[in-house]
Design a protein around this motif. Structure first.
Motif, short mmCIF file in Angstrom:
data_model
loop_
_atom_site.label_atom_id
_atom_site.label_comp_id
_atom_site.label_asym_id
_atom_site.label_seq_id
_atom_site.Cartn_x
_atom_site.Cartn_y
_atom_site.Cartn_z
N ARG A 233 -16.39 31.37 -11.25
CA ARG A 233 -16.31 32.56 -12.06
C ARG A 233 -17.07 32.35 -13.35
NH1 ARG A 233 -14.01 36.92 -11.09
NH2 ARG A 233 -14.16 36.97 -13.32
N MET B 134 -11.41 25.75 -18.15
CA MET B 134 -12.20 24.51 -18.07
C MET B 134 -11.29 23.31 -17.83
SD MET B 134 -15.34 25.15 -18.16
CE MET B 134 -15.16 26.78 -17.51
N LEU C 234 -10.34 23.39 -14.19
CA LEU C 234 -11.41 23.08 -13.24
C LEU C 234 -11.73 21.60 -13.22
CD1 LEU C 234 -14.05 25.93 -13.65
CD2 LEU C 234 -12.60 25.45 -11.69
N ASN C 235 -11.81 20.98 -14.38
CA ASN C 235 -12.15 19.56 -14.46
C ASN C 235 -11.70 19.06 -15.82
OD1 ASN C 235 -13.30 17.06 -14.74
ND2 ASN C 235 -15.35 17.66 -14.06
N ARG D 57 -11.42 16.15 -17.03
CA ARG D 57 -12.21 15.09 -17.66
C ARG D 57 -13.39 15.69 -18.41
NH1 ARG D 57 -13.61 10.89 -13.12
NH2 ARG D 57 -14.22 9.54 -14.84
N PHE D 58 -14.00 16.70 -17.79
CA PHE D 58 -15.10 17.40 -18.47
C PHE D 58 -14.58 18.08 -19.73
CE2 PHE D 58 -17.10 21.59 -19.08
CZ PHE D 58 -18.35 21.19 -19.47
N TYR E 192 -14.01 15.58 -22.42
CA TYR E 192 -15.32 15.12 -22.88
C TYR E 192 -15.96 16.15 -23.80
CZ TYR E 192 -20.42 15.26 -22.26
OH TYR E 192 -21.77 15.40 -22.45
N VAL F 46 -24.44 11.89 -23.81
CA VAL F 46 -24.82 12.16 -22.43
C VAL F 46 -24.18 11.06 -21.57
CG1 VAL F 46 -26.74 12.34 -20.81
CG2 VAL F 46 -27.00 13.17 -23.14
N PRO F 47 -23.13 11.39 -20.83
CA PRO F 47 -22.37 10.35 -20.14
C PRO F 47 -23.06 9.86 -18.86
CG PRO F 47 -21.41 12.46 -19.66
CD PRO F 47 -22.57 12.72 -20.57
N ASP G 148 -21.56 9.33 -16.03
CA ASP G 148 -21.04 10.07 -14.88
C ASP G 148 -21.26 11.56 -15.11
OD1 ASP G 148 -19.71 11.20 -12.79
OD2 ASP G 148 -17.96 9.89 -12.94
N LEU H 208 -21.61 14.02 -13.03
CA LEU H 208 -20.98 14.99 -12.13
C LEU H 208 -19.49 15.16 -12.36
CD1 LEU H 208 -22.83 14.16 -8.81
CD2 LEU H 208 -23.47 15.73 -10.62
N GLN H 209 -18.84 14.11 -12.83
CA GLN H 209 -17.40 14.19 -13.04
C GLN H 209 -17.03 14.43 -14.50
OE1 GLN H 209 -14.98 14.06 -10.55
NE2 GLN H 209 -16.82 14.28 -9.31
N ILE H 210 -17.83 13.88 -15.42
CA ILE H 210 -17.49 13.99 -16.83
C ILE H 210 -18.46 14.93 -17.55
CG2 ILE H 210 -17.30 12.72 -18.99
CD1 ILE H 210 -16.36 10.33 -17.38
N GLY H 211 -19.73 14.77 -17.28
CA GLY H 211 -20.73 15.52 -18.04
C GLY H 211 -20.81 16.99 -17.68
N SER H 212 -20.27 17.36 -16.53
CA SER H 212 -20.33 18.76 -16.16
C SER H 212 -19.11 19.13 -15.33
CB SER H 212 -21.60 19.05 -15.35
OG SER H 212 -21.60 18.28 -14.17
N SER H 213 -18.86 20.43 -15.24
CA SER H 213 -17.79 20.92 -14.40
C SER H 213 -18.46 21.69 -13.28
CB SER H 213 -16.88 21.84 -15.22
OG SER H 213 -15.80 22.27 -14.43
N LEU H 214 -18.53 21.08 -12.10
CA LEU H 214 -19.42 21.56 -11.05
C LEU H 214 -19.13 22.99 -10.58
CD1 LEU H 214 -19.82 18.33 -8.94
CD2 LEU H 214 -21.34 19.28 -10.65
N LYS H 215 -17.86 23.38 -10.61
CA LYS H 215 -17.53 24.72 -10.12
C LYS H 215 -17.74 25.78 -11.19
CE LYS H 215 -14.22 23.57 -6.54
NZ LYS H 215 -12.77 23.39 -6.36
N ALA H 216 -17.83 25.37 -12.43
CA ALA H 216 -18.03 26.33 -13.51
C ALA H 216 -19.51 26.72 -13.57
CB ALA H 216 -17.57 25.73 -14.84
N ASN I 113 -20.75 25.64 -18.74
CA ASN I 113 -21.02 24.24 -19.02
C ASN I 113 -21.74 24.05 -20.34
OD1 ASN I 113 -20.47 21.99 -16.89
ND2 ASN I 113 -20.87 23.84 -15.71
N ILE J 289 -27.22 19.12 -19.23
CA ILE J 289 -26.39 18.27 -20.09
C ILE J 289 -27.18 17.82 -21.31
CG2 ILE J 289 -25.12 16.09 -20.22
CD1 ILE J 289 -24.54 16.40 -17.21
#
Lengths: 353, 513
Positions: free
Chosen positions: A5, A227, A230-231, A233-234, A237, B342-343, B345, B347-355, B360, B413
């Motif tokens: 979304r 957010m 969804l994740n 950890r992100f 961060y 800029v981390p 990782d 894919l897990q920390i630096g971004s939220s893949l589904k968002a 982001n 990122i």
């Protein structure tokens, strides 16, 4: 997936592809009704006619069906908010029940204040319910306890306490029901569709849907909540205070349940009757799951659930099946949805392990 | 001599990134020998062993175990063939005893159904005594040290009558004493006819324990050597390979350079582990300079990243930003004080893949949100589209970022973090998995930040990267600083030389800045 979304409201409604799972579940549940009717009824065609058309045949049934959807809308919204933040609230039963009782008692107490008293009592009820759910969030934040377990356990205890309060100190001896005294006439919401009990609470439910939608997709806090869900950890961060979004969404979730309970009192029941809200909490959860935690989809999902109940009631009155047919169909829905949720959870786990 | 394992022409490609992790590898293990599989990160060592252990499938090649061709489709099959693997991260149930963990899945039975716990304890104690380990079967795993937990893992394999044992980086988490104990146990095992494979990149250990060493680099096999015929320098040179040169101009620290981030004697401990993750680390990052941290994985680079990002607290020491104490204030607070990061990782920390991409982009940003708490939708879209264009990233603001390629995700990122930097920025493994063009892009961005006066901190296990763009280099080994190089010294450093520091062969005196 429903989570794909963005803050724009352009796609408030899901695409066909997104909702295909929910549609399938609805279809399977309805075919369950047909199969059950043929198995259980001597006159299946009559049963089916009353089941499917009964809720629509006159103002009384139709109004009551809509009315039944109101607490489910509030509950569905509450669950959706919690789930969007990555939290589970399984305490809907206790929250809606205690919210309703608190609203009733304060409405009786604040009767002299008129409208102000009514609004105040409603919010006190919501705060009580919100506090109960928020407590589970707080425990998770503090000690990392599972909010899923604590909300469920707290709710179970609270139901018993409310039962006691209704049957004990606050019981109205003048009726044969186990119930509190009735709230003043001036506090009751106008009836929309007599002779049914559908009240203007419906409008408040629709407003709640709009507010929750705006909160989730248009505000900073809603963005941060999503957010975190969804994740996390992100989110952490990125500088979001993720601890806050354990407690706040749980509180809001309970708050909405409490509002649902309060409006049920103001619009339908007028007094807290023992176990009047039993099942509403769980059905709110099912509604949120069918709606895939989308506020706008909570309305049709709640209507669907209410329709099944109304249909079963109508079939029971006019034919030879019992009301349990509704319970069976609802459990089919519940079962299918949980398996779908479990499936996606499992997929996720496998992908990231 | 009898061969325990013979792998021929093994080829394995990861479909996700089309990376050829193993390219026609020939590998053999003799019965009763200790063999070290050496190589840098990403060389393909672990992949090869996962193929042997049935955790990964391979497209081409054959595997023979004790002369018979086998199709190892799962760890279960591997176990049946007598192959066992001890992973880098232990897989133990903390609340069970040693015996319960060891017999898990093959529990001794009483009357056919009941779990015979007593028998389990005595059987496991027997196994422990037989192999001269220092644990007892009824100890609770939770109370064991890391070294002892590793023993449990090894016993678990031996109990299953394994005679080919693979150990993945077994010494990473151990203290010197624990390493010695482990090595003497392993030598005992070899003497009894077990064949052992150690995945490692630590030269000292290769020399100390192995009979033969196999060196891999970038998915290819470079050769198998009798350990007595080679020395540490030769292995190091093989592992590191030739440098590829990317041209980036260097800067000199001037009088105008200001200290931006100062770390004073920071120490990080982990529960249940004796060796600190970082020990008394001192450094200062100056404005207008790229400070590179080099090291082999497991030597503190990741920990340093987590400390700078505010994810883990330091046990001792101080961190200052522009003279203000920012020790242990947490990520949210660090962000508010100007952390750009800029981390590794992404894919897990630096971004939220589904968002979505814009979701982001705007995390932790203030311009996109109005004072009244609402999102400024027009600003969000404009800001996102501007950044996508500026960093020539293909994609739209609304698409989920997870549908982008790895290189483009990294660009998003980078865009976000560079836009928000104030006076310092941390890059961790910024080009990991990127192609040459994307890497060059990242380096140019870093250099331009440096030229604008930023204090750039680069944490990287990629030596080429460190040598190409750092103005100053600090080498970490086992959580401490073992060397640092400034100016011309850093520029003229050879890969082999810095490699020796990274691998703990050489160490600078304490007097060095």
């Amino acid at each position: 997936m429903s989570e794909k979304r963005n803050p724009t409201s352009k796609n408030a409604f899901p695409t066909l592809k997104e909702s295909i799972g929910s549609l399938l579940i609805v279809l399977i549940a309805l075919s369950g009704v047909i199969i059950l009717s043929f198995l259980l009824s001597k006159t299946p065609s009559k049963t089916l006619r009353y089941f499917f058309l009964g809720p629509l045949q006159n103002a009384y049934y139709f109004g009551n069906m809509l009315n039944g959807a109101i607490p489910l809308i509030f509950g569905g919204l509450g669950i959706s908010l919690a789930m969007r933040s990555g939290n589970f609230n399984l305490g809907g039963e206790g929250q809606i029940y205690s919210g309703a009782l608190a609203t009733t008692l304060f409405a009786l107490y604040l009767a002299p204040l008129g409208v102000v008293g009514a609004i105040l009592a409603l919010f006190i009820g919501a705060f009580v319910a919100g506090g109960l759910a928020g407590l589970s969030g707080y425990l998770r934040m503090k000690w990392d306890t599972s909010e899923l377990i604590t909300s469920f356990l707290i709710s179970n205890a609270v139901v018993l306490v409310v039962n006691y309060l209704i049957a004990g100190p606050f019981m109205d001896p003048s009726t044969s029901l186990i119930a509190t005294r009735k709230i003043p006439e001036s506090f009751r919401l106008p009836v929309l569709l007599p002779p049914s009990s559908l009240s203007t609470a419906l409008f408040f439910a629709l407003v709640a849907v709009i507010i929750v939608h705006i909160y989730l997709y248009k505000t900073k806090s809603g963005y941060q909540l999503r957010m975190t869900g969804l994740n996390s950890r992100f989110a952490k961060y990125g500088g979001i205070n993720t601890r806050k979004f354990i407690v706040l969404p749980m509180f809001l979730s309970g708050f909405l349940y409490g509002l649902g309970g309060g409006f049920a009192i103001y619009g339908t029941y007028f007094s807290s009757i023992k176990e009047f809200s039993a099942g509403m909490g769980w059905n709110g959860l099912a509604v949120a799951l069918i709606a895939k935690n989308k506020p706008s989809m909570v309305i049709p999902a709640a209507l669907f659930f209410s329709y099944i109940e109304a249909g079963a009631r109508s079939a029971m009155l006019h034919s030879d099946v019992t009301f349990e047919i509704a319970a069976i169909v609802q459990s089919i829905v519940f079962f299918l949805i949980s398996s779908e949720v479990l499936f996606t959870l499992f997929e996720k786990k496998r992908r990231y392990s | 001599m009898e061969l325990a394992v013979e792998m021929r022409n093994i080829t394995k490609t990861y479909p996700e990134n089309n990376l050829r992790a193993n390219d026609g590898i020939d590998f053999s293990l003799r019965k009763g020998e200790i063999l070290c599989l050496a190589g840098e990160n990403g060389a393909g060592k672990t992949t090869l062993m996962k193929v042997l252990y049935g955790l990964e499938s391979h497209e081409k090649g054959t595997i023979r175990i004790r002369g018979n061709q086998e199709n190892i489709s799962s760890p279960l099959v591997a176990n049946r063939l007598g192959i066992g693997m001890v992973h880098q991260h232990f897989m133990l149930v903390e609340d069970f005893t040693v015996a319960q963990n060891v017999v898990m899945g093959i529990e001794p039975r009483k009357y056919g159904i009941a779990y015979d716990l007593k028998k389990a304890v005595s059987l496991v104690n027997e196994a422990i005594a037989h192999h001269h380990f220092s644990i007892e079967a009824d100890m609770l795993v939770r109370n064991l040290t890391v070294g002892q937990k590793q023993q449990v893992e090894i016993i678990k394999m031996l109990y299953r009558d394994v005679d080919i044992l693979i150990l993945d980086e077994p010494t990473t988490v151990l203290t010197e004493l624990e390493i010695e104990a482990l090595f003497s146990s392993l030598k005992q095992l070899a003497k009894r006819g077990k064949s052992l494979i150690l995945i490692t990149h630590k030269l000292k250990e290769i020399i100390a324990i192995s009979d033969r060493v196999v060196v891999m680099r970038q998915g290819k096999m470079l050769g198998t050597y009798e350990t007595k015929d080679v020395n540490e320098q030769q292995i190091s040179a093989l592992m590191m390979g030739k440098s590829i040169s990317l041209s980036i101009k260097h800067a000199k620290r001037t009088d105008e350079s200001q200290p931006v981030i100062e770390c004073k004697k920071i120490t990080v401990l982990r529960q249940g582990q004796e060796r600190p993750l970082l020990k008394d680390l001192n450094f200062t990052a100056y404005s207008g300079e790229i400070l590179g941290f080099a090291g082999v994985s497991g030597n503190g680079l990741g920990v340093l990243e987590a400390v700078l990002g505010g994810f883990i607290p330091v046990f001792d020491g101080k961190i200052l930003h522009d003279g203000n104490d920012i020790t242990n204030i947490g990520t949210a607070q660090l962000r508010r004080q100007g952390l750009a990061y800029v981390p590794s990782d992404r894919l897990q920390i630096g971004s939220s893949l589904k968002a979505s991409v814009q979701e982001n982009i705007i995390v932790g940003e203030s311009r996109s949100f109005r004072k009244n708490g609402f999102i400024d939708q027009r600003q969000v879209t404009k800001h996102t589209n501007d950044l996508l264009e500026k960093y020539s990233t293909k994609g739209t603001a609304q698409m989920p970022i997870g549908t982008m390629s790895g290189g483009n995700i990294q660009k998003v990122i980078l865009a976000r973090e560079i836009e928000r930097y104030q006076d310092y920025i941390v890059f961790s493994e910024p080009t990991w998995g990127l192609d040459i063009a994307s890497s060059q892009f990242v380096y140019e961005q870093m250099a331009s930040l440096r030229d604008k006066g930023a204090a750039v901190i680069l944490i990287s296990s990629n030596l080429d990267e460190i040598l190409t763009i750092s103005d100053r280099i600090i080498v970490l080994y086992r959580g401490t600083r073992v060397a640092s190089f400034v100016g011309d010294e850093a520029r003229n450093l050879s890969k082999e030389e810095i490699g020796e520091y990274m691998l703990g062969i050489r160490k600078q005196g304490a007097s060095h800045v």
